[in-house]
Design a protein around this motif. Structure first.
Motif, PDB file in Angstrom:
ATOM      1  N   GLU A 134       2.530 -18.430   0.457  1.00 61.98           N
ATOM      2  CA  GLU A 134       3.803 -18.217   1.148  1.00 61.98           C
ATOM      3  C   GLU A 134       3.736 -18.639   2.622  1.00 61.98           C
ATOM      4  OE1 GLU A 134       4.737 -14.113   0.414  1.00 61.98           O
ATOM      5  OE2 GLU A 134       4.940 -14.437  -1.738  1.00 61.98           O
ATOM      6  N   ASN A 135       2.658 -19.348   2.983  1.00 59.19           N
ATOM      7  CA  ASN A 135       2.462 -19.842   4.354  1.00 59.19           C
ATOM      8  C   ASN A 135       2.393 -18.735   5.400  1.00 59.19           C
ATOM      9  OD1 ASN A 135       2.340 -22.613   3.663  1.00 59.19           O
ATOM     10  ND2 ASN A 135       4.552 -22.599   3.414  1.00 59.19           N
ATOM     11  N   ILE A 136       1.888 -17.586   4.996  1.00 54.45           N
ATOM     12  CA  ILE A 136       1.656 -16.483   5.931  1.00 54.45           C
ATOM     13  C   ILE A 136       0.277 -16.714   6.551  1.00 54.45           C
ATOM     14  CG2 ILE A 136       1.307 -13.985   6.116  1.00 54.45           C
ATOM     15  CD1 ILE A 136       3.293 -13.743   3.727  1.00 54.45           C
ATOM     16  N   PRO A 137       0.178 -16.684   7.873  1.00 50.60           N
ATOM     17  CA  PRO A 137      -1.110 -16.999   8.507  1.00 50.60           C
ATOM     18  C   PRO A 137      -2.186 -15.955   8.225  1.00 50.60           C
ATOM     19  CG  PRO A 137       0.455 -16.219  10.129  1.00 50.60           C
ATOM     20  CD  PRO A 137       1.214 -16.368   8.834  1.00 50.60           C
ATOM     21  N   ALA A 138      -3.442 -16.389   8.304  1.00 55.75           N
ATOM     22  CA  ALA A 138      -4.571 -15.499   8.055  1.00 55.75           C
ATOM     23  C   ALA A 138      -4.584 -14.316   9.019  1.00 55.75           C
ATOM     24  CB  ALA A 138      -5.878 -16.281   8.148  1.00 55.75           C
ATOM     25  N   GLU A 139      -4.043 -14.526  10.217  1.00 53.35           N
ATOM     26  CA  GLU A 139      -4.010 -13.454  11.218  1.00 53.35           C
ATOM     27  C   GLU A 139      -3.126 -12.286  10.787  1.00 53.35           C
ATOM     28  OE1 GLU A 139      -3.382 -16.734  11.919  1.00 53.35           O
ATOM     29  OE2 GLU A 139      -5.334 -17.151  12.806  1.00 53.35           O
ATOM     30  N   ALA A 140      -2.338 -12.474   9.740  1.00 48.89           N
ATOM     31  CA  ALA A 140      -1.445 -11.417   9.260  1.00 48.89           C
ATOM     32  C   ALA A 140      -2.136 -10.468   8.276  1.00 48.89           C
ATOM     33  CB  ALA A 140      -0.213 -12.042   8.612  1.00 48.89           C
ATOM     34  N   ASN A 141      -3.447 -10.587   8.135  1.00 47.69           N
ATOM     35  CA  ASN A 141      -4.204  -9.707   7.231  1.00 47.69           C
ATOM     36  C   ASN A 141      -3.846  -8.257   7.536  1.00 47.69           C
ATOM     37  OD1 ASN A 141      -6.220  -8.209   5.884  1.00 47.69           O
ATOM     38  ND2 ASN A 141      -7.681  -9.877   6.075  1.00 47.69           N
ATOM     39  N   PRO A 142      -3.314  -7.531   6.535  1.00 46.58           N
ATOM     40  CA  PRO A 142      -2.831  -6.171   6.791  1.00 46.58           C
ATOM     41  C   PRO A 142      -3.920  -5.093   6.778  1.00 46.58           C
ATOM     42  CG  PRO A 142      -2.434  -6.732   4.513  1.00 46.58           C
ATOM     43  CD  PRO A 142      -3.003  -7.977   5.178  1.00 46.58           C
ATOM     44  N   PHE A 143      -5.125  -5.468   6.414  1.00 46.03           N
ATOM     45  CA  PHE A 143      -6.197  -4.489   6.292  1.00 46.03           C
ATOM     46  C   PHE A 143      -7.005  -4.380   7.579  1.00 46.03           C
ATOM     47  CE2 PHE A 143      -5.245  -6.000   2.015  1.00 46.03           C
ATOM     48  CZ  PHE A 143      -4.971  -4.787   1.385  1.00 46.03           C
ATOM     49  N   ALA A 144      -7.671  -3.264   7.747  1.00 46.49           N
ATOM     50  CA  ALA A 144      -8.474  -3.028   8.948  1.00 46.49           C
ATOM     51  C   ALA A 144      -9.681  -3.951   8.962  1.00 46.49           C
ATOM     52  CB  ALA A 144      -8.928  -1.569   8.997  1.00 46.49           C
ATOM     53  N   GLU A 145      -9.867  -4.647  10.080  1.00 42.69           N
ATOM     54  CA  GLU A 145     -10.992  -5.567  10.212  1.00 42.69           C
ATOM     55  C   GLU A 145     -12.304  -4.817   9.988  1.00 42.69           C
ATOM     56  OE1 GLU A 145     -12.575  -9.032  13.235  1.00 42.69           O
ATOM     57  OE2 GLU A 145     -10.722  -7.979  13.681  1.00 42.69           O
ATOM     58  N   GLY A 146     -13.193  -5.442   9.245  1.00 43.71           N
ATOM     59  CA  GLY A 146     -14.483  -4.840   8.956  1.00 43.71           C
ATOM     60  C   GLY A 146     -14.533  -4.106   7.627  1.00 43.71           C
ATOM     61  N   THR A 147     -13.382  -3.959   6.961  1.00 45.07           N
ATOM     62  CA  THR A 147     -13.363  -3.278   5.670  1.00 45.07           C
ATOM     63  C   THR A 147     -13.530  -4.280   4.531  1.00 45.07           C
ATOM     64  OG1 THR A 147     -10.956  -3.442   5.393  1.00 45.07           O
ATOM     65  CG2 THR A 147     -11.808  -1.482   6.556  1.00 45.07           C
ATOM     66  N   GLU A 148     -13.900  -3.784   3.378  1.00 42.42           N
ATOM     67  CA  GLU A 148     -14.038  -4.641   2.207  1.00 42.42           C
ATOM     68  C   GLU A 148     -12.696  -5.271   1.839  1.00 42.42           C
ATOM     69  OE1 GLU A 148     -15.562  -4.551  -2.433  1.00 42.42           O
ATOM     70  OE2 GLU A 148     -15.757  -2.751  -1.223  1.00 42.42           O
ATOM     71  N   ASP A 149     -11.605  -4.495   1.937  1.00 47.73           N
ATOM     72  CA  ASP A 149     -10.287  -5.035   1.617  1.00 47.73           C
ATOM     73  C   ASP A 149      -9.912  -6.173   2.560  1.00 47.73           C
ATOM     74  OD1 ASP A 149      -9.943  -3.335  -0.529  1.00 47.73           O
ATOM     75  OD2 ASP A 149      -8.661  -1.928   0.556  1.00 47.73           O
ATOM     76  N   TYR A 150     -10.273  -6.051   3.831  1.00 47.30           N
ATOM     77  CA  TYR A 150     -10.008  -7.117   4.807  1.00 47.30           C
ATOM     78  C   TYR A 150     -10.735  -8.394   4.376  1.00 47.30           C
ATOM     79  CZ  TYR A 150      -9.727  -9.541   9.325  1.00 47.30           C
ATOM     80  OH  TYR A 150      -9.485 -10.451  10.324  1.00 47.30           O
ATOM     81  N   ALA A 151     -11.994  -8.251   4.001  1.00 44.13           N
ATOM     82  CA  ALA A 151     -12.798  -9.402   3.593  1.00 44.13           C
ATOM     83  C   ALA A 151     -12.249 -10.033   2.310  1.00 44.13           C
ATOM     84  CB  ALA A 151     -14.251  -8.993   3.406  1.00 44.13           C
ATOM     85  N   LEU A 152     -11.837  -9.209   1.368  1.00 47.73           N
ATOM     86  CA  LEU A 152     -11.294  -9.732   0.117  1.00 47.73           C
ATOM     87  C   LEU A 152      -9.980 -10.469   0.355  1.00 47.73           C
ATOM     88  CD1 LEU A 152     -12.049  -6.729  -2.248  1.00 47.73           C
ATOM     89  CD2 LEU A 152     -13.025  -9.030  -2.403  1.00 47.73           C
ATOM     90  N   TRP A 153      -9.108  -9.896   1.182  1.00 42.27           N
ATOM     91  CA  TRP A 153      -7.829 -10.532   1.510  1.00 42.27           C
ATOM     92  C   TRP A 153      -8.099 -11.886   2.170  1.00 42.27           C
ATOM     93  CZ3 TRP A 153      -4.898 -12.683   5.295  1.00 42.27           C
ATOM     94  CH2 TRP A 153      -3.520 -12.702   5.130  1.00 42.27           C
TER      95      TRP A 153
END
Length: 52
Positions: free
Chosen positions: A15-34
């Motif tokens: 959907e052309n949403i930039p990587a900086e829009a990752n909704p998860f907390a940096e450093g978490t597994e969910d952040y890394a997976l996203w």
């Protein structure tokens, strides 16, 4: 069951949403997976665009 963070990242890239829009907390597994899901799609899109 919550959506898979990898799939959410992949969908965001499609959907052309930039990587900086990752909704998860940096450093978490969910952040890394996203981020991994986003990168997989974004890399494929960039490769297709460079081919012509």
């Amino acid at each position: 069951m919550a959506d898979d963070p990898f799939e959410l990242g992949a969908r965001a890239a499609r959907e052309n949403i930039p990587a900086e829009a990752n909704p998860f907390a940096e450093g978490t597994e969910d952040y890394a997976l996203w981020a991994a899901g986003h990168e997989r799609i974004a890399t494929a899109v960039e490769a297709n665009e460079s081919e012509g």
